[in-house]
Scaffold this active site. Structure first.
Site, short mmCIF file in Angstrom:
data_model
loop_
_atom_site.label_atom_id
_atom_site.label_comp_id
_atom_site.label_asym_id
_atom_site.label_seq_id
_atom_site.Cartn_x
_atom_site.Cartn_y
_atom_site.Cartn_z
N TYR A 178 0.85 -1.20 0.00
CA TYR A 178 0.00 0.00 0.00
C TYR A 178 0.89 1.24 0.00
O TYR A 178 1.76 1.40 0.85
CB TYR A 178 -0.87 -0.01 1.24
CG TYR A 178 -2.07 0.91 1.19
CD1 TYR A 178 -3.30 0.45 0.75
CD2 TYR A 178 -1.99 2.23 1.61
CE1 TYR A 178 -4.42 1.27 0.73
CE2 TYR A 178 -3.10 3.06 1.59
CZ TYR A 178 -4.30 2.58 1.15
OH TYR A 178 -5.40 3.40 1.12
N TYR B 122 -5.72 5.35 -7.10
CA TYR B 122 -5.94 5.22 -5.66
C TYR B 122 -7.38 4.79 -5.45
O TYR B 122 -8.29 5.61 -5.50
CB TYR B 122 -5.66 6.56 -4.98
CG TYR B 122 -5.98 6.56 -3.49
CD1 TYR B 122 -5.14 5.91 -2.58
CD2 TYR B 122 -7.11 7.20 -3.00
CE1 TYR B 122 -5.43 5.91 -1.22
CE2 TYR B 122 -7.39 7.21 -1.64
CZ TYR B 122 -6.55 6.57 -0.76
OH TYR B 122 -6.84 6.57 0.59
#
Ligand SMILES: [Zn+2]
Lengths: 377, 286
Positions: free
Chosen positions: A282, A332
């Site tokens: 991430y 994202y």
């Protein structure tokens, strides 16, 4: 584990979808169900993020999903990414549902932008937002400064994450930054957002949706796609945990909640760091990618900068990192697009395909209670 | 930075003289006295002294001259985040009457800038200028003019407010009184920040507090540049401070240029009153 990911779906990734968030969720959900070779009427469970604006009931109405026997939500923003799959896997393992649709949909660029100033509720936030620490970038920058201080890490060390992501995104047609790689000099020339973070240390804001279908491994074997087995899934919250502001622990240079997830993943899957074909870490902000590499045991504390500099994590390296371009390069979508990338790698259908990918690690949002997955062919 | 700019502008002295668009004239005097409602017959022969400024007004499309000290100082304060303005007071001195046909010129200088001052409107700086009107080399009128340039943060509604619960209200009651309070367990004496209802060491629910000495060192910090934050002018520093009592606490670090901040910097607490309901702790260099 007895569960598998049978289908994946997504919308295009844009800065202005021109559609409602529910329309995005419906589009991605239907794509995932179709990809799995199923019909909406086969879905009987749904899991999404607490932050998602689309009610399970609303999405079920749009898709024509008639009955749900399981639905749940996972809190803590992007920390939920792998956890929604974990919850779905538990649901199919226990028989609470047979086919669970996981989804995340938002107009995060054209609608409510995470990068702008917000005034969230909650007593915990009262110790940070009123004092001027008002964006996710600022919250992470506080950790990053201390990490730099303790390990002599530079802005360039952070920048190598962005360069790596953008290099992969450049050859991924689904990436927002397709065809637009950057250099370390570009990173160094980008403006300060919150020192020590520059613009190119911060992921983009995206309009889009990602969905995936979780079912039992047995059932997945009867479906058209090669099943991607959930070898292990875990969530983690560690001592003195806050959301984005775990500033009151003795040490500010680790992510103990992610270390917890890592240990559970290795124990649950029987797979270790040395067995992995690729990493999807991430990457909302570059510094936490370095800390994740350390916390998961790929290197010692303070040493991740060497892994980034020596080519190990490049597409042609020993352990490719974020082959889709990550959230800095592709999109994202709160980490959900990292999970679908792992599925593509294991199916052999990725844009930047890693040869003979067997096991891929995926992590979720950092700085918050988090989660992770080991997915296997 | 503000004080430096103010010193520099004040040292420049008077701006170049700006000549009135028209000589003193009867039609303008008549319009003005009618609008004001002044029927003094003297003003058939002389201009009302209070019209001094009228003669040198630049007109609707007029622009401030580049060397106008008020314009320059306003720009400095805008840049520093003191973006709102209110005129506070003005004093005029008249040396003699002006007659139709005379042409006046005006020149201004920066008299002083004082601040930062806490006002009901918010934190701000008072900017005082002095203008002198001349006919030839003879001063005929003078004016002191003062404005407050303030940061609209103090205006209720723009500040980000903490959610306060019965577990945390002691802290905010403390800041309002100029006390930095740290929760102290009534059972085992453990200090804890942020506070909570149950002591995680002894599980007793008898929290009290101690008043901190208010001194500590910077443990980590950030310099905020983007995006704009209501009530704050970027760049500003937010610091996580380790207090001498052993707990960490977060607040804005004020009065220190970002380039001079470093981990280990010694700081002392101060208090920034936003309004009647909220006072924030801030750090200052010790
Ligand atoms: Zn106690």
């Amino acid at each position: 584990m007895t569960a598998a990911i049978a289908g994946i779906g997504a919308t295009e990734f844009s800065k202005d979808s021109g559609r409602s968030e529910l329309a995005l969720a419906a589009h991605a959900g239907l794509a995932a169900i179709t990809d799995a070779g199923l019909r909406p009427s086969d879905v009987d469970g749904m899991v999404t993020f607490t932050m998602d604006a689309n009610a399970e009931t609303a999405l079920a109405r749009e898709l024509g999903v008639p009955e749900l026997t399981f639905f749940g939500r996972v809190p803590y923003g992007g920390g939920a990414a792998c956890a929604v799959v974990a919850h779905a896997a538990m649901a199919v393992a226990t028989g609470a549902a047979s086919t669970v649709l996981c989804y995340r949909a938002f107009n995060e660029r054209s609608g409510r932008r995470f990068g702008q100033v917000h005034t969230p509720d909650g007593v915990d936030n009262g110790w940070h937002y009123p004092m001027g620490l008002v964006t996710p970038a600022a919250s992470v920058a506080m950790f990053a400064r201390r990490y730099q201080h303790e390990y002599d890490v530079t802005s360039e060390d952070f920048g190598r994450v962005a360069v790596l992501d953008r290099r992969a995104a450049a050859t991924n047609p689904n990436a927002w930054f397709h065809g637009r790689p950057i250099t370390l000099a570009d990173h160094q020339a980008s403006r300060w957002i919150v020192e020590p973070l520059r613009l190119l240390d911060c992921c983009q804001e995206t309009d889009g949706a990602v969905a995936l279908v979780v079912t039992t491994v047995d059932r997945a074997r009867d479906l058209p796609r090669h099943p991607v087995v959930i070898a292990a899934a875990a969530q983690g919250s560690a001592a003195d945990q806050f959301t984005m502001h775990s500033y009151y622990r003795d040490d500010l240079t680790g992510l103990p909640e992610l270390g917890l997830v890592g240990r559970a993943l290795w124990a649950g899957s029987g797979i270790g760091p040395e067995d992995l074909s690729a990493l999807v870490l991430y990457d909302h902000f570059t510094p936490f990618v370095l800390v994740q590499l350390e916390e998961l045991g790929f290197c010692a504390r303070g040493e991740a900068r060497h892994l980034l500099a020596d080519g190990t994590l490049e597409l042609d390296g020993r352990l490719p990192l974020n082959p889709h371009g990550g959230q800095l390069g592709e999109a994202y979508v709160h980490g959900m697009n990292g999970i679908t990338e792992a599925v593509r790698q294991l199916r052999g259908t990725a844009a930047n395909q890693i040869r003979d990918a067997e096991h891929v690690l995926v992590t979720a949002g950092t700085g918050v209670p988090t989660s992770g997955l080991v997915l296997s062919r | 930075m503000i004080e430096e700019a103010a010193r520099e502008l004040a040292a420049r002295g008077e701006s170049a003289r700006r000549v009135a668009r028209d000589p003193v004239n009867l039609p303008m005097i008549r319009n003005w006295t009618e609008a004001i409602g002044d029927d003094n017959p003297t003003y058939e022969h002389y201009a009302p002294p209070a019209m001094a400024q009228v003669w040198t007004m630049p007109g609707l499309a007029g622009q401030r001259p580049a060397d106008d000290p008020l314009g320059a100082m306003v720009a400095v304060l805008d840049e520093a985040g003191y973006t709102s303005v209110v005129a506070t007071d003005s004093e005029q001195t008249y040396h003699r009457y002006l007659s139709p046909g005379e042409t006046v010129e005006v020149s201004s200088r920066l008299d002083g800038v004082t601040g930062p001052k806490r006002t009901a409107l918010g934190e701000g700086w008072f900017v005082t200028t002095r203008s002198t009107w001349y006919v030839g080399d003879e001063p005929v009128a003078e004016m002191m003019f003062r404005v407050l340039k303030f940061r609209p943060s103090g205006v209720a509604g723009t500040a980000i407010r903490p959610a306060v619960s019965s577990d945390t209200e002691f802290f905010w009651a403390g800041t309002a009184l100029g006390e930095l309070r740290i929760q102290r367990c009534g059972g085992c004496g453990r200090l804890r920040h942020p506070p909570g209802p149950m002591c995680p060491s002894c599980r007793q629910t008898r929290p009290g507090y101690v008043v901190a000495a208010g001194e500590g060192t910077v443990y980590s910090y950030v310099v905020h540049h983007h995006p704009p934050v209501p009530g704050r002018a970027a760049p500003f520093v937010v610091a996580l401070v380790e207090l001498t009592e052993g707990v960490r606490m977060l607040a804005e670090l004020v009065g220190v240029p970002p380039s001079e901040v470093h981990i280990g910097l010694e700081v002392r607490v101060g208090f920034s009153r936003v309004d009647g309901e909220l006072t924030l702790p801030v750090w200052r260099r010790r």
